[in-house]
Design a protein around this motif. Structure first.
Motif, PDB file in Angstrom:
ATOM      1  N   LEU A  18     -31.738   8.129 -35.180  1.00 27.09           N
ATOM      2  CA  LEU A  18     -31.098   9.429 -35.363  1.00 27.09           C
ATOM      3  C   LEU A  18     -29.654   9.388 -34.863  1.00 27.09           C
ATOM      4  N   VAL A  19     -29.437   8.777 -33.716  1.00 28.81           N
ATOM      5  CA  VAL A  19     -28.084   8.689 -33.161  1.00 28.81           C
ATOM      6  C   VAL A  19     -27.168   7.960 -34.133  1.00 28.81           C
ATOM      7  N   ARG A  20     -27.599   6.805 -34.603  1.00 28.90           N
ATOM      8  CA  ARG A  20     -26.750   6.021 -35.515  1.00 28.90           C
ATOM      9  C   ARG A  20     -26.476   6.777 -36.810  1.00 28.90           C
ATOM     10  N   ARG A  21     -27.446   7.580 -37.263  1.00 29.50           N
ATOM     11  CA  ARG A  21     -27.268   8.292 -38.521  1.00 29.50           C
ATOM     12  C   ARG A  21     -26.312   9.470 -38.386  1.00 29.50           C
ATOM     13  N   ILE A  22     -26.459  10.274 -37.345  1.00 29.80           N
ATOM     14  CA  ILE A  22     -25.615  11.463 -37.243  1.00 29.80           C
ATOM     15  C   ILE A  22     -24.186  11.104 -36.847  1.00 29.80           C
ATOM     16  N   LEU A  23     -23.971   9.897 -36.341  1.00 30.83           N
ATOM     17  CA  LEU A  23     -22.601   9.460 -36.069  1.00 30.83           C
ATOM     18  C   LEU A  23     -21.778   9.386 -37.348  1.00 30.83           C
ATOM     19  N   ARG A  24     -22.446   9.227 -38.495  1.00 33.18           N
ATOM     20  CA  ARG A  24     -21.742   9.127 -39.772  1.00 33.18           C
ATOM     21  C   ARG A  24     -21.448  10.493 -40.386  1.00 33.18           C
ATOM     22  N   VAL A 113     -32.710  21.805 -31.058  1.00 32.59           N
ATOM     23  CA  VAL A 113     -33.720  21.300 -31.984  1.00 32.59           C
ATOM     24  C   VAL A 113     -34.745  20.524 -31.170  1.00 32.59           C
ATOM     25  N   VAL A 114     -36.019  20.850 -31.337  1.00 28.37           N
ATOM     26  CA  VAL A 114     -37.086  20.225 -30.551  1.00 28.37           C
ATOM     27  C   VAL A 114     -38.061  19.521 -31.479  1.00 28.37           C
ATOM     28  N   LYS A 115     -38.329  18.263 -31.213  1.00 25.80           N
ATOM     29  CA  LYS A 115     -39.327  17.488 -31.954  1.00 25.80           C
ATOM     30  C   LYS A 115     -40.696  17.783 -31.350  1.00 25.80           C
ATOM     31  N   SER A 116     -41.549  18.475 -32.132  1.00 31.29           N
ATOM     32  CA  SER A 116     -42.899  18.775 -31.688  1.00 31.29           C
ATOM     33  C   SER A 116     -43.891  18.092 -32.624  1.00 31.29           C
ATOM     34  N   SER A 117     -45.118  18.566 -32.646  1.00 30.67           N
ATOM     35  CA  SER A 117     -46.174  17.882 -33.395  1.00 30.67           C
ATOM     36  C   SER A 117     -47.201  18.883 -33.899  1.00 30.67           C
ATOM     37  N   THR A 118     -47.823  18.562 -35.029  1.00 30.59           N
ATOM     38  CA  THR A 118     -48.929  19.390 -35.518  1.00 30.59           C
ATOM     39  C   THR A 118     -50.163  19.252 -34.633  1.00 30.59           C
ATOM     40  N   ASN A 119     -50.104  18.392 -33.627  1.00 30.74           N
ATOM     41  CA  ASN A 119     -51.193  18.288 -32.649  1.00 30.74           C
ATOM     42  C   ASN A 119     -51.428  19.611 -31.923  1.00 30.74           C
ATOM     43  N   ASP A 165     -28.865  34.068 -28.202  1.00 31.18           N
ATOM     44  CA  ASP A 165     -27.648  33.636 -28.886  1.00 31.18           C
ATOM     45  C   ASP A 165     -27.714  32.172 -29.326  1.00 31.18           C
ATOM     46  N   VAL A 166     -28.721  31.429 -28.862  1.00 30.13           N
ATOM     47  CA  VAL A 166     -28.881  30.021 -29.224  1.00 30.13           C
ATOM     48  C   VAL A 166     -29.872  29.915 -30.384  1.00 30.13           C
ATOM     49  N   ALA A 167     -29.474  29.207 -31.439  1.00 34.00           N
ATOM     50  CA  ALA A 167     -30.369  28.966 -32.573  1.00 34.00           C
ATOM     51  C   ALA A 167     -31.366  27.880 -32.174  1.00 34.00           C
ATOM     52  N   VAL A 168     -32.658  28.185 -32.236  1.00 35.06           N
ATOM     53  CA  VAL A 168     -33.704  27.265 -31.798  1.00 35.06           C
ATOM     54  C   VAL A 168     -34.561  26.883 -32.999  1.00 35.06           C
ATOM     55  N   CYS A 169     -34.742  25.582 -33.192  1.00 36.43           N
ATOM     56  CA  CYS A 169     -35.564  25.078 -34.297  1.00 36.43           C
ATOM     57  C   CYS A 169     -36.608  24.113 -33.734  1.00 36.43           C
ATOM     58  N   VAL A 170     -37.878  24.409 -33.980  1.00 32.02           N
ATOM     59  CA  VAL A 170     -38.983  23.559 -33.545  1.00 32.02           C
ATOM     60  C   VAL A 170     -39.610  22.934 -34.783  1.00 32.02           C
ATOM     61  N   LEU A 171     -39.640  21.616 -34.821  1.00 33.20           N
ATOM     62  CA  LEU A 171     -40.187  20.888 -35.958  1.00 33.20           C
ATOM     63  C   LEU A 171     -41.516  20.269 -35.559  1.00 33.20           C
ATOM     64  N   ARG A 172     -42.597  20.752 -36.182  1.00 35.04           N
ATOM     65  CA  ARG A 172     -43.925  20.214 -35.899  1.00 35.04           C
ATOM     66  C   ARG A 172     -44.235  19.116 -36.921  1.00 35.04           C
ATOM     67  N   PHE A 173     -44.112  17.877 -36.489  1.00 35.17           N
ATOM     68  CA  PHE A 173     -44.313  16.759 -37.394  1.00 35.17           C
ATOM     69  C   PHE A 173     -45.785  16.382 -37.489  1.00 35.17           C
ATOM     70  N   LEU A 216     -34.308  16.220 -39.266  1.00 32.30           N
ATOM     71  CA  LEU A 216     -33.626  16.476 -37.997  1.00 32.30           C
ATOM     72  C   LEU A 216     -32.131  16.700 -38.224  1.00 32.30           C
ATOM     73  N   ARG A 217     -31.543  15.926 -39.116  1.00 32.59           N
ATOM     74  CA  ARG A 217     -30.127  16.124 -39.457  1.00 32.59           C
ATOM     75  C   ARG A 217     -29.912  17.499 -40.072  1.00 32.59           C
ATOM     76  N   LEU A 218     -30.822  17.891 -40.938  1.00 29.52           N
ATOM     77  CA  LEU A 218     -30.715  19.216 -41.555  1.00 29.52           C
ATOM     78  C   LEU A 218     -30.807  20.310 -40.497  1.00 29.52           C
ATOM     79  N   ALA A 219     -31.712  20.140 -39.536  1.00 29.40           N
ATOM     80  CA  ALA A 219     -31.937  21.169 -38.523  1.00 29.40           C
ATOM     81  C   ALA A 219     -30.759  21.328 -37.574  1.00 29.40           C
ATOM     82  N   LEU A 220     -30.024  20.251 -37.310  1.00 34.32           N
ATOM     83  CA  LEU A 220     -28.930  20.354 -36.342  1.00 34.32           C
ATOM     84  C   LEU A 220     -27.604  20.751 -36.992  1.00 34.32           C
ATOM     85  N   GLY A 221     -27.559  20.800 -38.323  1.00 33.41           N
ATOM     86  CA  GLY A 221     -26.331  21.177 -39.014  1.00 33.41           C
ATOM     87  C   GLY A 221     -26.330  22.624 -39.441  1.00 33.41           C
TER      88      GLY A 221
END
Length: 369
Positions: A18-24, A113-119, A165-173, A216-221
């Motif tokens: 993710l780090v290497r990708r969003i650097l671009r 943006v938080v990486k969560s799980s369908t668990n 005031d903070v946009a919060v996105c939780v992604l349940r993978f 994740l890139r979509l969620a942080l943009g």
């Protein structure tokens, strides 16, 4: 000035990717990569900061670099290096508490943006056929990573109330698979023989690691027009696979185990360090789990490149042939079917007139195996 993005959990393969990708990305000015150990893989031009998110020092990192976007990837079920279950739980729960506390005090943080799980939905015999983001679980997870994820999401909801005031996105993978996946279910599926629960054939969903990076890139943009990248979203590939289909496509035989003995098998596997065969994973391999991805498509505006079957196929190719290579198994099935058809109701003499051709293996539908 572009975004200043802080990413946790960069010592793991997914965090590093993710780090290497969003650097671009043109809108990203700087990436701050945080972990307790220095990663073995490269992080490009990112600024690596060795920091423990379980400690209050993480607040100084946010302030020093004027971070406006935080991507919390350090919520996982597998230990890093020699760390055990205790270290994993502390990082998941206490680390999240400290990170959210730091974000709450930071005047510059605008997106989380938080990486969560369908668990978080658990797995129980009376579960609905499909979970939506608002479906309450029939039985809350009792331990392990699944319980950690439930606690993490509870803290995130509290943070969202305190900082509206903070946009919060939780992604349940759903279960993440791919060539470089190192998650517990991937370890289980890599065993030469798969222990299964006798009498059960659960439905499973997967998401490809490439799609994980993309969403994740979509969620942080900035959200595309007509979509919204804040809220809670299930993330999974289209379709489902039965565990029996997974085993056949891997070429790995199964060993059905009576349910009372499954916990003993799981303990034995954990003892030899083969895989994290936790009670929650046993429930998943008993009852399965399927989630709705309508909100992922209609609200978040994300369409994965890989279906569940496609993600599994890419994973299977990276693991090589098992004890029963699928193509060889398909050819054997074809020969048996051709022989049975040639014999037919007229008996063996019907086969003497003309030999029937064997159907090529490549013509066998994947759904048959």
């Amino acid at each position: 000035m572009g975004k200043v993005v802080l990413v946790t959990g960069v010592a793991r393969q997914l965090g590093g990717r993710l780090v290497r990708r969003i650097l671009r990305d043109a809108e990203v000015d700087r990436v701050i990569a945080v972990d307790i150990v220095e990663p073995a893989h490269g992080l490009g031009d990112a600024v690596f900061v060795r920091a423990d998110i379980r400690q209050p020092a993480i607040a100084r990192v946010l302030a020093e670099y004027d971070v406006d976007t935080v991507v919390h990837m350090d919520v996982t079920g597998t230990p890093l290096g020699s760390g055990g279950r205790t270290a994993v739980k502390e990082t998941n729960v206490i680390g999240t508490m400290q990170l959210l506390g730091a974000c709450q005090k930071s005047p510059t943080v605008q997106r989380l943006v938080v990486k969560s799980s369908t668990n978080v939905y658990g797995s129980a015999p009376r579960d609905p056929a499909v979970f939506t983001e608002t479906t309450p679980p029939k039985s809350l997870p009792s331990g392990g990573f699944a319980k950690d994820a439930v606690e993490v999401e509870g803290y995130v909801r509290g943070f969202a109330r305190r900082r509206p005031d903070v946009a919060v996105c939780v992604l349940r993978f759903a279960n993440i698979l791919g060539p470089s996946t190192d998650y517990p279910l991937a370890e289980y599926l890599s065993l030469p023989v798969l222990p299964t629960v006798f009498g059960y054939d659960p439905r499973l969903q997967f998401v490809h690691e490439d799609d994980v990076i993309d969403v994740l890139r979509l969620a942080l943009g900035e959200p595309p027009r007509g979509t919204l990248n804040s809220g809670t979203f299930n993330i999974a590939g289209d379709g489902v696979l039965l565990l029996s289909q997974c085993s056949r496509r891997l070429g790995r035989p199964t060993v059905p185990v009576l349910l009372p003995a499954v916990n003993w098998v799981g303990s034995a596997l954990r003892t030899v360090g083969v895989t994290d065969f936790s009670p929650e994973q046993i429930r998943l391999l008993t009852h399965g789990r399927v989630v709705s991805t309508v909100q992922m498509r209609e609200t978040l505006g994300f369409v994965p490149r890989y279906s569940t079957a496609g993600a599994f196929e890419d994973f299977a190719l990276s693991r090589g042939d098992g004890l029963l290579p699928p193509r060889a198994l398909a050819r054997a099935v074809d020969r048996v079917a051709a022989f049975a058809e040639s014999v037919g109701p007229a008996g063996p003499t019907a086969a003497a007139g003309a030999a029937r051709p064997v159907i090529p293996a490549h013509s066998v539908s994947k759904e048959r195996i």
